[in-house]
Enzyme design. Sequence first.
Site, short mmCIF file in Angstrom:
data_model
loop_
_atom_site.label_atom_id
_atom_site.label_comp_id
_atom_site.label_asym_id
_atom_site.label_seq_id
_atom_site.Cartn_x
_atom_site.Cartn_y
_atom_site.Cartn_z
N GLU A 173 1.68 -4.48 63.49
CA GLU A 173 2.58 -3.13 64.81
C GLU A 173 2.18 -2.04 64.24
OE1 GLU A 173 6.12 -4.24 65.64
OE2 GLU A 173 5.15 -5.97 66.19
N CYS A 220 3.58 5.94 62.22
CA CYS A 220 4.14 5.05 61.66
C CYS A 220 3.28 3.39 61.34
CB CYS A 220 5.41 4.20 62.21
SG CYS A 220 6.31 3.02 61.01
N CYS A 239 5.65 -9.53 54.77
CA CYS A 239 5.92 -8.40 53.30
C CYS A 239 7.79 -9.04 52.99
CB CYS A 239 7.64 -7.32 54.10
SG CYS A 239 7.69 -6.21 52.71
N CYS A 254 14.04 -7.95 52.03
CA CYS A 254 15.44 -6.37 52.40
C CYS A 254 16.47 -7.71 53.66
CB CYS A 254 15.12 -5.06 52.71
SG CYS A 254 14.15 -4.51 51.74
N CYS A 299 15.75 -6.76 57.34
CA CYS A 299 15.40 -6.46 58.26
C CYS A 299 14.25 -7.40 58.66
CB CYS A 299 14.02 -5.68 56.82
SG CYS A 299 12.14 -5.41 57.37
N CYS A 356 13.22 1.56 63.13
CA CYS A 356 13.19 1.07 61.41
C CYS A 356 13.45 -0.32 61.36
CB CYS A 356 13.87 1.84 60.73
SG CYS A 356 12.93 3.44 60.38
S1 SF4 Z 1 12.46 -2.82 54.99
FE1 SF4 Z 1 11.38 -5.04 55.08
S2 SF4 Z 1 9.54 -4.43 55.59
FE2 SF4 Z 1 10.41 -2.78 54.31
S3 SF4 Z 1 10.00 -3.05 52.14
FE3 SF4 Z 1 12.20 -4.29 52.87
S4 SF4 Z 1 11.45 -6.31 54.04
FE4 SF4 Z 1 9.84 -4.63 53.46
#
Ligand code: SF4
Length: 409
Positions: free
Chosen positions: A129, A166, A173, A177, A180, A400
């Site tokens: 994306e 972006c 990933c 987090c 996210c 975000c």
């Molecule tokens: S916010 Fe999401 S994309 Fe960014 S490092 Fe953390 S898990 Fe990975």
Amino acid sequence: MNSLHESWKYSILSPAVTGKPQQFVQLDAAEPAGILRKPLFGLNLLALAGRMVEAGEPAWRGKQLAEALYRQRVGALDTITTLPKPLRQRLVAEGWDVGRPRIAQVFESVDGTERYLVESAGGDGQKVETVWMPEGDGGETGDGSEADGANGEREAGKRWERATICVSSQVGCAVNCQFCLTAKLGLQRNLTAGEIAGQVVAVLERHLVEVGRDRVNLVFMGMGEPFLNYDNFMGAVRLLVEEVGLSPRRMTVSTSGIVPGIERFAREPAEVRPKLAISLNAPNDRIRSEIMPINKKWPIEAVVDAVRKVQLRPRERITFEYVLLGGVTDRVEHAVEVARLARRTGLPVKVNLIAWNPGPGIEYTMPKPEAVEAFRSTLEGEGVPVYVRRPRGRDIFAACGQLKRTVEG
Ligand code: SF4
């Protein structure tokens, strides 16, 4: 498919996605299926010159190729008219292609933001994306980028004065987090330098951006952790600076706090080093470890120690990105702690506040507008430069932490 549609793929976006009456969106031409070609896009000037010498051509043909790929943004080898036709034909016959990633799908927000699913040429069909935000989201305010060249005056026919792109660095990933949406995918694979830079060039071409004249900022804050794909990320930055002609002062990379990556980054020469943002998101190690497990490996002090090694340019600031999670990280006492932390670093720091954007399957709540304002004014009262990033493209999952290859809109 009729002849009008032969070279372009069109998609109909529903009003629920676009917020506008149903409309056709023109997408980049698709490669005929089944052809595996070697992409030239992603090779730097030296490598392109090497290919030309291997093909029995003078090295300066590499310069012509680089000009065509990165400045003229051509989409097909046969349109590179600076190369003699027999050479073009020979390159095609040998399996070479431009091979720039293509925009496969577009989601348009009511606020002008566009979210793209970008597909690698001849790749595995996986999409990443990329987001286009006309007029940005305020994220770069106060970080020193005003010092840079391009004037950003609105030209006749252009609907924006400045814009932010972006960019993703990985498919999925691994950092996990808790707030996210991308984390839900896990890490699928690293993107190559060409796939990272290609997202930018595809979007520049879609919006007919004039490099050096239009004011465009890049933020490496899309899917993935750039410092866990360091070589390809920096390879892309070099291509974008040296071949495409973008300024590293208009680029910001955000990391969750990968200390060895920050230390390598600190050694990059200023001519190619973007600005640095740390995805802080919590006032102390206890809360940060809960919402960002990576903090157990590299706690806040270790991250700050590594950041201190970066030689900042005049007026440049380190950005602390701070996602406000309702009831979890958005209290006034948290703001006081963040101010103390910012002072303790001894670094020129600014804080970007981001009200958390909801996503399916994530149990946090959005902060109340009064909490966002109280947090902001507390930091300001403590003398810390602070900005609230405007949420962009929430209706199309472009904001975000929301990027997850979602096609649901
Ligand atoms: S916010 Fe999401 S994309 Fe960014 S490092 Fe953390 S898990 Fe990975």
